[in-house]
Write a protein that holds these residues in place. Sequence first.
Motif, short mmCIF file in Angstrom:
data_model
loop_
_atom_site.label_atom_id
_atom_site.label_comp_id
_atom_site.label_asym_id
_atom_site.label_seq_id
_atom_site.Cartn_x
_atom_site.Cartn_y
_atom_site.Cartn_z
N VAL A 277 -21.40 -72.45 30.79
CA VAL A 277 -21.75 -73.69 31.50
C VAL A 277 -23.26 -73.86 31.42
CG1 VAL A 277 -21.70 -74.88 33.72
CG2 VAL A 277 -19.83 -73.38 33.08
N SER A 278 -23.68 -75.08 31.12
CA SER A 278 -25.10 -75.29 30.91
C SER A 278 -25.88 -75.27 32.21
CB SER A 278 -25.32 -76.63 30.20
OG SER A 278 -24.78 -77.68 30.99
N LEU A 279 -25.22 -75.59 33.32
CA LEU A 279 -25.94 -75.66 34.59
C LEU A 279 -25.95 -74.31 35.30
CD1 LEU A 279 -24.60 -79.07 35.89
CD2 LEU A 279 -26.73 -78.62 34.72
N ALA A 280 -27.06 -74.05 35.97
CA ALA A 280 -27.18 -72.77 36.67
C ALA A 280 -26.58 -72.85 38.06
CB ALA A 280 -28.65 -72.40 36.77
N CYS A 281 -26.13 -71.71 38.54
CA CYS A 281 -25.53 -71.65 39.87
C CYS A 281 -25.66 -70.23 40.39
CB CYS A 281 -24.05 -71.99 39.77
SG CYS A 281 -23.55 -73.14 40.99
N ASP A 282 -25.83 -70.07 41.70
CA ASP A 282 -25.92 -68.72 42.25
C ASP A 282 -24.51 -68.21 42.54
OD1 ASP A 282 -26.12 -66.56 44.27
OD2 ASP A 282 -28.25 -66.88 43.93
N ILE A 283 -24.00 -67.38 41.63
CA ILE A 283 -22.61 -66.91 41.70
C ILE A 283 -22.35 -66.10 42.97
CG2 ILE A 283 -20.95 -65.32 40.64
CD1 ILE A 283 -21.06 -67.96 39.25
N GLY A 284 -23.33 -65.29 43.36
CA GLY A 284 -23.16 -64.47 44.57
C GLY A 284 -22.91 -65.32 45.80
N ILE A 285 -23.69 -66.40 45.94
CA ILE A 285 -23.51 -67.31 47.08
C ILE A 285 -22.14 -67.96 47.02
CG2 ILE A 285 -24.30 -69.55 48.02
CD1 ILE A 285 -27.17 -68.60 47.50
N LEU A 286 -21.75 -68.39 45.83
CA LEU A 286 -20.44 -69.07 45.69
C LEU A 286 -19.29 -68.13 46.06
CD1 LEU A 286 -20.83 -71.02 42.33
CD2 LEU A 286 -20.69 -71.99 44.61
N ILE A 287 -19.30 -66.94 45.49
CA ILE A 287 -18.19 -65.99 45.73
C ILE A 287 -18.13 -65.62 47.21
CG2 ILE A 287 -17.34 -63.65 45.25
CD1 ILE A 287 -18.30 -64.04 42.34
N GLY A 288 -19.31 -65.29 47.79
CA GLY A 288 -19.35 -64.92 49.20
C GLY A 288 -18.83 -66.03 50.10
N ALA A 289 -19.23 -67.27 49.80
CA ALA A 289 -18.81 -68.41 50.64
C ALA A 289 -17.31 -68.66 50.52
CB ALA A 289 -19.59 -69.66 50.24
N ILE A 290 -16.77 -68.59 49.32
CA ILE A 290 -15.34 -68.86 49.12
C ILE A 290 -14.50 -67.79 49.82
CG2 ILE A 290 -13.49 -68.95 47.39
CD1 ILE A 290 -15.59 -70.33 45.51
N ILE A 291 -14.93 -66.53 49.76
CA ILE A 291 -14.20 -65.45 50.45
C ILE A 291 -14.24 -65.69 51.96
CG2 ILE A 291 -14.30 -62.98 51.03
CD1 ILE A 291 -15.14 -62.53 48.06
N GLN A 292 -15.40 -66.13 52.48
CA GLN A 292 -15.51 -66.43 53.91
C GLN A 292 -14.62 -67.63 54.30
OE1 GLN A 292 -16.69 -64.70 56.15
NE2 GLN A 292 -17.24 -65.93 57.92
N PHE A 293 -14.59 -68.67 53.46
CA PHE A 293 -13.71 -69.82 53.72
C PHE A 293 -12.26 -69.35 53.84
CE2 PHE A 293 -16.54 -73.06 51.19
CZ PHE A 293 -17.51 -72.96 52.17
N ARG A 294 -11.85 -68.49 52.91
CA ARG A 294 -10.47 -67.98 52.92
C ARG A 294 -10.15 -67.26 54.22
NH1 ARG A 294 -9.59 -65.14 47.12
NH2 ARG A 294 -10.47 -63.41 48.30
N LYS A 295 -11.07 -66.39 54.65
CA LYS A 295 -10.83 -65.62 55.88
C LYS A 295 -10.73 -66.55 57.08
CE LYS A 295 -12.69 -61.02 54.95
NZ LYS A 295 -13.69 -60.04 55.35
N CYS A 296 -11.68 -67.47 57.19
CA CYS A 296 -11.70 -68.37 58.36
C CYS A 296 -10.48 -69.28 58.38
CB CYS A 296 -12.98 -69.21 58.35
SG CYS A 296 -14.47 -68.25 58.69
N LEU A 297 -9.97 -69.64 57.21
CA LEU A 297 -8.80 -70.53 57.13
C LEU A 297 -7.48 -69.75 57.09
CD1 LEU A 297 -10.23 -73.15 54.62
CD2 LEU A 297 -9.77 -73.53 57.05
N GLY A 298 -7.55 -68.42 57.26
CA GLY A 298 -6.34 -67.60 57.34
C GLY A 298 -5.60 -67.46 56.03
N LEU A 299 -6.33 -67.46 54.90
CA LEU A 299 -5.67 -67.42 53.59
C LEU A 299 -5.87 -66.09 52.85
CD1 LEU A 299 -6.47 -71.03 52.34
CD2 LEU A 299 -4.23 -70.14 53.01
N ASP A 300 -6.59 -65.15 53.46
CA ASP A 300 -6.67 -63.82 52.84
C ASP A 300 -5.33 -63.11 53.06
OD1 ASP A 300 -7.66 -63.90 55.66
OD2 ASP A 300 -7.51 -61.73 55.45
N ASP A 301 -5.08 -62.09 52.27
CA ASP A 301 -3.75 -61.43 52.31
C ASP A 301 -3.41 -60.89 53.70
OD1 ASP A 301 -3.22 -62.01 49.72
OD2 ASP A 301 -3.55 -59.99 48.92
N ALA A 302 -4.39 -60.29 54.37
CA ALA A 302 -4.11 -59.70 55.69
C ALA A 302 -3.71 -60.78 56.69
CB ALA A 302 -5.33 -58.93 56.19
N SER A 303 -4.42 -61.92 56.66
CA SER A 303 -4.09 -63.02 57.59
C SER A 303 -2.72 -63.60 57.29
CB SER A 303 -5.14 -64.14 57.49
OG SER A 303 -6.40 -63.67 57.89
#
Length: 405
Positions: A284-310
């Motif tokens: 992809v030609s555009l830059a993005c901070d992957i660490g921020i993206l991955i961390g945020a998406i994992i947090q969204f999943r937890k808060c919305l009850g979509l991780d496996d444990a939830s």
Amino acid sequence: MGGNSSSQQVAQSETPTFFTQEELSKLKSDFETGGVEKVQPLIQNKIKELDKTELNIAVTGETGAGKSTLINAMRGLRSTDEGAAEVGTTETTMEPTGYPHPNLPNVRYWDLPGTGSPQFTAGSYLRKMQFKKYDFFIIVAATRFKENDAKLAKEIKRLGKKFYFVRSKIDADLYAVRKERKTFDENEELEKIRSDCVSTLGKVGIPDPIVFLISSFKQDQYDFVQLIEALEGDLPNIKKRIFVLALPNLSVEIVQKKSELLKKGIWALATISGLVGAIPVPGVSLACDIGILIGAIIQFRKCLGLDDASLQRLANRTGKSMEELKAAAKSPLLGEITPDVIMRIGWGVAVVTVSALELALDIVPVIGSIFGAGSSFLMTFKILRDALKDLTESAERVVRVAFET
């Protein structure tokens, strides 16, 4: 209960923002005087502050009132789940027991020892229980509220904190009446129980109390949702946010509320991504901070009850299978989040544009304007916004399947 109803209604109509109005004004003035460099630490400190925010909720009442079951219900757990509060045990300690939320451990429910002893004095009890630690108190009774409950409420009010009366095990009461009589009006019976609670508390010096009638096993019935709304409405913004994100997904409305709160933080994460020296995503030609993206998406999943444990806890509670719930979710974001997954979900155009309207969630408009159309800020903003939309829709589908609504 402490606080008048009109102030509660106002509080409940406000959605907590990521920043307070004062903080937004400071961001704007700092940007005008010191540019991007001055803004970045303010945003990073805010995110750290949110991560560290604690919410401590005290649950008290006589032994056998249903405190542990309520604590489990508020955390989306059954008594057999890992980390659940033990139910049906005899209290042998005078120490409060804290139970962290399974996904947001900064939210803790505290089971306080029973108030039933004849030697009970509200002042010494609250001192032993470390009164200042708690944001508010839930006073639970399974039958009638007693004089000790009223004494405790008066002392909590005198010391300047909120309390809520909860009459538990309502389903058991109605079951007993149903066995005794062939026909009865459920609403009429509920009002009788409520009136009796209000009258009893009135006689021991609590005028016009609000009493919530609940079943911890039937959270979609009686006053459970009204209790949640009252607790949320009386909290300050930063605490309100974490309280809502820690709620069990009992309805589509709760999922949507969580999504709105998470959406309000996206621009701040995108701003950091735009400032920290982003790394291009392979292919992809555009830059993005992957660490921020991955961390945020994992947090969204937890808060919305979509991780496996939830999902497993929800399956246990509702009698559905994990397969049914995962099939309902059908999101590409439920597995491991890698740069490849982010590439697949992300974009159909080389240059991302985001309208001013999309940015105006609770953002100072000038923050968005400091980055160009092809910047890491806009790429991160768009990917996180789209990921949150996808996960919210997944969580809504899961709730509908779990509760067959």
